[in-house]
Design a protein around this motif. Structure first.
Motif, PDB file in Angstrom:
ATOM      1  N   ARG A 158       7.918  13.971   5.838  1.00 51.82           N
ATOM      2  CA  ARG A 158       6.604  13.334   5.909  1.00 51.82           C
ATOM      3  C   ARG A 158       6.666  12.138   6.857  1.00 51.82           C
ATOM      4  NH1 ARG A 158       5.467  13.038  -0.609  1.00 51.82           N
ATOM      5  NH2 ARG A 158       5.227  15.260  -0.945  1.00 51.82           N
ATOM      6  N   TYR A 159       5.493  11.586   7.152  1.00 48.18           N
ATOM      7  CA  TYR A 159       5.442  10.379   7.968  1.00 48.18           C
ATOM      8  C   TYR A 159       4.589   9.335   7.263  1.00 48.18           C
ATOM      9  CZ  TYR A 159       4.621   7.124  11.782  1.00 48.18           C
ATOM     10  OH  TYR A 159       4.569   5.989  12.544  1.00 48.18           O
ATOM     11  N   ASN A 160       5.160   8.169   7.069  1.00 47.89           N
ATOM     12  CA  ASN A 160       4.457   7.030   6.489  1.00 47.89           C
ATOM     13  C   ASN A 160       4.275   5.988   7.587  1.00 47.89           C
ATOM     14  OD1 ASN A 160       3.448   4.909   5.006  1.00 47.89           O
ATOM     15  ND2 ASN A 160       5.323   4.519   3.863  1.00 47.89           N
ATOM     16  N   PRO A 161       3.042   5.674   7.996  1.00 47.20           N
ATOM     17  CA  PRO A 161       2.848   4.698   9.073  1.00 47.20           C
ATOM     18  C   PRO A 161       3.176   3.261   8.672  1.00 47.20           C
ATOM     19  CG  PRO A 161       0.734   5.400   8.191  1.00 47.20           C
ATOM     20  CD  PRO A 161       1.765   6.267   7.545  1.00 47.20           C
ATOM     21  N   ASN A 162       3.490   3.032   7.384  1.00 49.13           N
ATOM     22  CA  ASN A 162       3.899   1.697   6.917  1.00 49.13           C
ATOM     23  C   ASN A 162       2.850   0.629   7.203  1.00 49.13           C
ATOM     24  OD1 ASN A 162       6.655   2.087   5.775  1.00 49.13           O
ATOM     25  ND2 ASN A 162       7.095   2.821   7.846  1.00 49.13           N
ATOM     26  N   LEU A 163       1.606   0.948   6.891  1.00 52.99           N
ATOM     27  CA  LEU A 163       0.527  -0.043   6.955  1.00 52.99           C
ATOM     28  C   LEU A 163       0.518  -0.733   5.599  1.00 52.99           C
ATOM     29  CD1 LEU A 163      -2.073   2.320   8.661  1.00 52.99           C
ATOM     30  CD2 LEU A 163      -0.396   0.805   9.752  1.00 52.99           C
ATOM     31  N   THR A 164       1.467  -1.631   5.404  1.00 51.78           N
ATOM     32  CA  THR A 164       1.915  -2.024   4.075  1.00 51.78           C
ATOM     33  C   THR A 164       0.936  -2.884   3.304  1.00 51.78           C
ATOM     34  OG1 THR A 164       4.146  -2.025   5.021  1.00 51.78           O
ATOM     35  CG2 THR A 164       3.881  -2.983   2.827  1.00 51.78           C
ATOM     36  N   ASN A 165       0.287  -3.834   3.974  1.00 50.81           N
ATOM     37  CA  ASN A 165      -0.533  -4.815   3.249  1.00 50.81           C
ATOM     38  C   ASN A 165      -2.016  -4.772   3.585  1.00 50.81           C
ATOM     39  OD1 ASN A 165       2.316  -6.499   4.007  1.00 50.81           O
ATOM     40  ND2 ASN A 165       1.727  -6.348   1.838  1.00 50.81           N
ATOM     41  N   LYS A 166      -2.369  -4.014   4.596  1.00 45.09           N
ATOM     42  CA  LYS A 166      -3.775  -3.911   4.992  1.00 45.09           C
ATOM     43  C   LYS A 166      -3.988  -2.534   5.578  1.00 45.09           C
ATOM     44  CE  LYS A 166      -7.051  -5.710   8.432  1.00 45.09           C
ATOM     45  NZ  LYS A 166      -7.188  -6.605   9.596  1.00 45.09           N
TER      46      LYS A 166
ATOM     47  N   SER B  90       0.841  -1.197   0.000  1.00 41.32           N
ATOM     48  CA  SER B  90       0.000   0.000   0.000  1.00 41.32           C
ATOM     49  C   SER B  90       0.876   1.247   0.000  1.00 41.32           C
ATOM     50  CB  SER B  90      -0.910   0.016   1.223  1.00 41.32           C
ATOM     51  OG  SER B  90      -1.622   1.235   1.292  1.00 41.32           O
ATOM     52  N   TYR B  91       0.591   2.154  -0.927  1.00 46.20           N
ATOM     53  CA  TYR B  91       1.370   3.385  -1.066  1.00 46.20           C
ATOM     54  C   TYR B  91       0.569   4.625  -0.694  1.00 46.20           C
ATOM     55  CZ  TYR B  91       5.304   1.197  -3.536  1.00 46.20           C
ATOM     56  OH  TYR B  91       6.399   0.458  -3.864  1.00 46.20           O
ATOM     57  N   LEU B  92      -0.501   4.490   0.060  1.00 43.82           N
ATOM     58  CA  LEU B  92      -1.375   5.626   0.311  1.00 43.82           C
ATOM     59  C   LEU B  92      -0.616   6.826   0.862  1.00 43.82           C
ATOM     60  CD1 LEU B  92      -4.214   6.834   0.344  1.00 43.82           C
ATOM     61  CD2 LEU B  92      -4.530   5.852   2.625  1.00 43.82           C
ATOM     62  N   TYR B  93       0.391   6.588   1.715  1.00 40.96           N
ATOM     63  CA  TYR B  93       1.141   7.693   2.310  1.00 40.96           C
ATOM     64  C   TYR B  93       2.574   7.769   1.786  1.00 40.96           C
ATOM     65  CZ  TYR B  93      -2.850   7.667   5.431  1.00 40.96           C
ATOM     66  OH  TYR B  93      -4.129   7.711   5.918  1.00 40.96           O
ATOM     67  N   ALA B  94       2.832   7.121   0.657  1.00 41.06           N
ATOM     68  CA  ALA B  94       4.195   7.138   0.115  1.00 41.06           C
ATOM     69  C   ALA B  94       4.226   7.160  -1.403  1.00 41.06           C
ATOM     70  CB  ALA B  94       4.971   5.912   0.619  1.00 41.06           C
ATOM     71  N   ALA B  95       3.107   7.514  -2.036  1.00 41.13           N
ATOM     72  CA  ALA B  95       3.020   7.381  -3.490  1.00 41.13           C
ATOM     73  C   ALA B  95       3.533   8.593  -4.260  1.00 41.13           C
ATOM     74  CB  ALA B  95       1.567   7.106  -3.909  1.00 41.13           C
ATOM     75  N   ASP B  96       3.708   9.720  -3.582  1.00 40.52           N
ATOM     76  CA  ASP B  96       4.102  10.931  -4.301  1.00 40.52           C
ATOM     77  C   ASP B  96       5.581  10.865  -4.659  1.00 40.52           C
ATOM     78  OD1 ASP B  96       4.335  13.403  -5.414  1.00 40.52           O
ATOM     79  OD2 ASP B  96       4.337  14.485  -3.520  1.00 40.52           O
ATOM     80  N   ARG B  97       5.855  10.504  -5.901  1.00 34.44           N
ATOM     81  CA  ARG B  97       7.243  10.385  -6.355  1.00 34.44           C
ATOM     82  C   ARG B  97       7.875  11.739  -6.637  1.00 34.44           C
ATOM     83  NH1 ARG B  97       4.452   7.075 -10.674  1.00 34.44           N
ATOM     84  NH2 ARG B  97       2.862   8.392  -9.752  1.00 34.44           N
ATOM     85  N   ALA B  98       7.075  12.815  -6.600  1.00 35.95           N
ATOM     86  CA  ALA B  98       7.643  14.147  -6.813  1.00 35.95           C
ATOM     87  C   ALA B  98       8.448  14.608  -5.599  1.00 35.95           C
ATOM     88  CB  ALA B  98       6.530  15.151  -7.113  1.00 35.95           C
TER      89      ALA B  98
END
Length: 428
Positions: free
Chosen positions: A294-302, A264-272
């Protein structure tokens, strides 16, 4: 996608040359059901639903955005585990650029495509994403389901998914004209996935349902579980109404939910990349952590994320808020974790046509980190801006961000950065 973007540049030039030769350029550059990329698009969320058609044949609108920042920010940490930080000096950041292609293909049918020509993470052109939007079904038969379609919009593509309202105000690489500040939220909910969204809007009420394949990077390769991808479900319900000439109110609730996704890239998808360059990064690092600050909570698969966004504008004074809760985990974890985000921004716009503004934003993230610690990050931003024209914005920001309760082995332990950002934006 880089090869595709280069091909599209050639196509754009050919289309423009053909238009010039045929003397069919649309100088007002209006397209139905479209959010303007200039000052007219400020405080617009979902693109408007036009009731009057202006379609008069295929119309190509080529636009773009450019942004340049001057940065003077200092950072520090406790350095208990030998994590010395890079020294960030004062200078200009990489100039960023977007190119937009919006095409009216038929009455009530249009296409959008955005290409990042230059960005922090990639200095070469690549396609961000795009979509095909349908507001009428006259291509099937004139007047087909017109009673339904006067309130309905269908959007399909590899596109920026409509989770929450904050993504309508964020800086999207060089398109920073909608954002009264320089930086985006700490938990920056933004992703581009292949899917479809259906909207129904009537008398101020907004409803949206959407499905995607849950993937940022598209592939047909199977993972170890035999899946080529997963699925994400999106929903939004809200109300948006100009109650009188002075007062507008909007309130929406949004949901993003996955069953299983490979990543899941919801909080890490912005490649800019984030707007604050080279902050909170190890001095020994030879590469740029483009997501730092930024902060990505790393809720990777669910992941199940819920966001509420109130917006109130009374004359020149406006408030926009974010209340967000994200819960989920990686496959390797036994228990779900939760990350909460709160943000409030107060803006006052004044002058001719509200072309000047001042404002502030407070942003707080409180999360159960993947390290097992309960951590928090808070940020305060104070900003001012001037629309020199409806296509040109200059703005400045003072920012201070604090990292709290990160362990002694973390580079963010007692971390802080603060300073001034200046940004110039052109968008057309």
């Amino acid at each position: 996608m880089r090869t595709l973007s280069k091909f599209l540049v050639v196509v754009f030039v050919a289309l423009m040359a053909t238009s010039v030769q045929a003397q069919e350029i649309n100088f007002d550059r209006n397209i139905d059901n479209f959010r303007y990329p200039d000052k007219r698009g400020v405080n617009v969320f979902e693109s408007q639903k036009d009731t009057t058609s202006t379609f008069n044949g295929v119309d190509v609108r080529v636009g773009g955005s450019f942004a340049l920042q001057y940065q003077h920010i200092e950072n520090e940490n406790a350095n208990l585990a030998g994590y010395e930080l890079k020294e960030a000096g004062s200078n200009f950041n990489l100039a960023t650029a977007n190119m937009d292609l919006d095409v009216a293909l038929y009455d009530g049918v249009r296409m959008h495509l955005r290409t990042y020509l230059s960005s922090r993470h990639h200095n070469e052109p690549y396609v961000k994403g795009g979509y095909f939007q349908v507001d009428k079904l006259d291509f099937i038969k004139e007047g087909f389901l017109e009673d339904l379609m006067q309130y309905t919009t269908i959007r399909i593509g590899h596109m920026e998914n409509n989770y929450g309202d904050a993504h309508f105000r964020r800086s999207d690489n060089a398109q920073a004209l909608y954002n009264p500040f320089v930086g985006n939220l700490i938990m920056d909910a933004f992703t581009t996935e292949v899917g479809a969204e259906v909207y129904y809007r009537r008398d101020g009420f907004i409803g949206m349902l959407g499905f995607t394949n849950g993937k940022l990077n598209q592939s047909v390769e199977e993972d170890e579980t035999g899946h080529t991808g997963g699925a994400s479900f999106l929903a939004k319900l809200g109300y948006d109404k100009q109650l009188n000439s002075d007062l507008r109110v909007r309130l929406t609730g949004s949901l993003y939910n996955t069953g299983y996704v490979p990543n899941s890239y919801l909080y890490a998808a912005d490649r800019a990349g984030a707007r604050y360059y080279d902050v909170m990064q190890a001095a020994t690092s030879t590469s740029d952590d483009f997501r730092a600050s930024r902060y990505n909570p790393n809720l990777t698969n669910k992941i199940t994320a819920v966001m509420f966004n109130p917006f109130v504008k009374y004359r020149g004074l406006e408030f926009f808020g974010t209340i967000e809760m994200a819960t989920g985990k990686a496959d390797s974890e036994l228990e779900d974790r939760t990350a909460n985000q709160y943000a409030g921004e107060l803006i006052y716009r004044f002058g001719n046509d509200e072309n000047i503004y001042v404002g502030g934003r407070y942003n707080l993230v409180d999360a159960e980190d993947i390290s097992g610690e309960d951590v928090s990050i808070d940020r305060f931003q104070l900003a001012a801006g001037w629309f020199m024209t409806r296509n040109i914005l200059v703005k400045g920001e003072y920012v201070i961000q604090n990292y709290n309760d990160f362990g002694a082995t973390s580079i963010l332990n007692e971390g802080q950065f603060d300073g001034v950002m200046l940004e110039a934006v052109i968008s057309f």
